[in-house]
Design a protein around this motif. Structure first.
Motif, PDB file in Angstrom:
ATOM      1  N   ARG A   1       0.860  -1.181   0.000  1.00 38.98           N
ATOM      2  CA  ARG A   1       0.000   0.000   0.000  1.00 38.98           C
ATOM      3  C   ARG A   1       0.897   1.232   0.000  1.00 38.98           C
ATOM      4  N   TYR A   2       0.466   2.264  -0.684  1.00 38.60           N
ATOM      5  CA  TYR A   2       1.251   3.485  -0.756  1.00 38.60           C
ATOM      6  C   TYR A   2       0.477   4.633  -0.138  1.00 38.60           C
ATOM      7  N   GLN A   3       1.210   5.488   0.545  1.00 40.53           N
ATOM      8  CA  GLN A   3       0.608   6.671   1.143  1.00 40.53           C
ATOM      9  C   GLN A   3       1.560   7.826   0.864  1.00 40.53           C
ATOM     10  N   TYR A   4       1.069   8.848   0.247  1.00 39.46           N
ATOM     11  CA  TYR A   4       1.867  10.026  -0.089  1.00 39.46           C
ATOM     12  C   TYR A   4       3.083   9.651  -0.942  1.00 39.46           C
ATOM     13  N   GLY A   5       2.904   8.686  -1.841  1.00 39.10           N
ATOM     14  CA  GLY A   5       3.964   8.323  -2.758  1.00 39.10           C
ATOM     15  C   GLY A   5       5.018   7.397  -2.184  1.00 39.10           C
ATOM     16  N   HIS A   6       4.848   6.931  -0.952  1.00 37.77           N
ATOM     17  CA  HIS A   6       5.813   6.049  -0.300  1.00 37.77           C
ATOM     18  C   HIS A   6       5.119   4.778   0.177  1.00 37.77           C
ATOM     19  N   LYS A   7       5.899   3.724   0.325  1.00 36.47           N
ATOM     20  CA  LYS A   7       5.338   2.509   0.891  1.00 36.47           C
ATOM     21  C   LYS A   7       4.917   2.799   2.331  1.00 36.47           C
ATOM     22  N   GLN A   8       3.764   2.283   2.702  1.00 36.95           N
ATOM     23  CA  GLN A   8       3.264   2.491   4.054  1.00 36.95           C
ATOM     24  C   GLN A   8       3.994   1.566   5.025  1.00 36.95           C
ATOM     25  N   ILE A   9       4.504   2.131   6.083  1.00 38.26           N
ATOM     26  CA  ILE A   9       5.180   1.359   7.114  1.00 38.26           C
ATOM     27  C   ILE A   9       4.180   1.145   8.246  1.00 38.26           C
ATOM     28  N   THR A  10       3.982  -0.126   8.587  1.00 34.97           N
ATOM     29  CA  THR A  10       3.029  -0.446   9.648  1.00 34.97           C
ATOM     30  C   THR A  10       3.784  -0.863  10.908  1.00 34.97           C
ATOM     31  N   ILE A  11       3.096  -0.848  12.023  1.00 27.94           N
ATOM     32  CA  ILE A  11       3.682  -1.301  13.282  1.00 27.94           C
ATOM     33  C   ILE A  11       4.128  -2.751  13.140  1.00 27.94           C
ATOM     34  N   HIS A  12       3.341  -3.545  12.441  1.00 26.51           N
ATOM     35  CA  HIS A  12       3.687  -4.961  12.241  1.00 26.51           C
ATOM     36  C   HIS A  12       5.013  -5.104  11.486  1.00 26.51           C
ATOM     37  N   LYS A  13       5.208  -4.302  10.452  1.00 24.91           N
ATOM     38  CA  LYS A  13       6.462  -4.345   9.694  1.00 24.91           C
ATOM     39  C   LYS A  13       7.639  -3.882  10.560  1.00 24.91           C
ATOM     40  N   LEU A  14       7.405  -2.875  11.377  1.00 23.42           N
ATOM     41  CA  LEU A  14       8.464  -2.396  12.273  1.00 23.42           C
ATOM     42  C   LEU A  14       8.853  -3.472  13.286  1.00 23.42           C
ATOM     43  N   ARG A  15       7.877  -4.225  13.764  1.00 25.29           N
ATOM     44  CA  ARG A  15       8.139  -5.305  14.725  1.00 25.29           C
ATOM     45  C   ARG A  15       9.024  -6.375  14.084  1.00 25.29           C
ATOM     46  N   HIS A  16       8.722  -6.755  12.845  1.00 25.01           N
ATOM     47  CA  HIS A  16       9.544  -7.737  12.137  1.00 25.01           C
ATOM     48  C   HIS A  16      10.953  -7.194  11.895  1.00 25.01           C
ATOM     49  N   THR A  17      11.041  -5.923  11.527  1.00 26.62           N
ATOM     50  CA  THR A  17      12.350  -5.303  11.301  1.00 26.62           C
ATOM     51  C   THR A  17      13.164  -5.288  12.587  1.00 26.62           C
ATOM     52  N   HIS A  18      12.521  -4.971  13.687  1.00 25.15           N
ATOM     53  CA  HIS A  18      13.167  -4.948  14.999  1.00 25.15           C
ATOM     54  C   HIS A  18      13.776  -6.317  15.323  1.00 25.15           C
ATOM     55  N   VAL A  19      12.998  -7.378  15.098  1.00 26.51           N
ATOM     56  CA  VAL A  19      13.482  -8.741  15.344  1.00 26.51           C
ATOM     57  C   VAL A  19      14.676  -9.051  14.442  1.00 26.51           C
ATOM     58  N   SER A  20      14.589  -8.677  13.187  1.00 30.64           N
ATOM     59  CA  SER A  20      15.683  -8.936  12.250  1.00 30.64           C
ATOM     60  C   SER A  20      16.973  -8.235  12.673  1.00 30.64           C
ATOM     61  N   ILE A  21      16.845  -6.997  13.094  1.00 37.06           N
ATOM     62  CA  ILE A  21      18.027  -6.234  13.526  1.00 37.06           C
ATOM     63  C   ILE A  21      18.641  -6.866  14.772  1.00 37.06           C
ATOM     64  N   LEU A  22      17.813  -7.202  15.747  1.00 42.38           N
ATOM     65  CA  LEU A  22      18.331  -7.830  16.962  1.00 42.38           C
ATOM     66  C   LEU A  22      19.028  -9.148  16.636  1.00 42.38           C
TER      67      LEU A  22
END
Length: 57
Positions: free
Chosen positions: A3-24
């Motif tokens: 999904r896009y919002q204002y010309g950018h991919k929408q970042i959701t809390i769920h995506k941030l949670r997965h990213t957080h796990v990946s970084i850790l």
């Protein structure tokens, strides 16, 4: 589908949670510590739903 919002991919809390796990995980944080941080009772939950092998990506 992304999904896009204002010309950018929408970042959701769920995506941030997965990213957080990946970084850790990339930083070498033990899986049991990541699991506890997420509030999971079982490490298997974290492993099954949040960690992916590089072959799957």
């Amino acid at each position: 589908m992304e999904r896009y919002q204002y010309g950018h991919k929408q970042i959701t809390i769920h995506k941030l949670r997965h990213t957080h796990v990946s970084i850790l995980s990339d930083l070498g944080v033990p899986l049991k510590d990541i699991s506890a941080r997420l509030g999971h009772k079982e490490v298997a939950t974290t492993k099954e739903f949040y960690l992916y092998s590089s072959d799957e990506q």
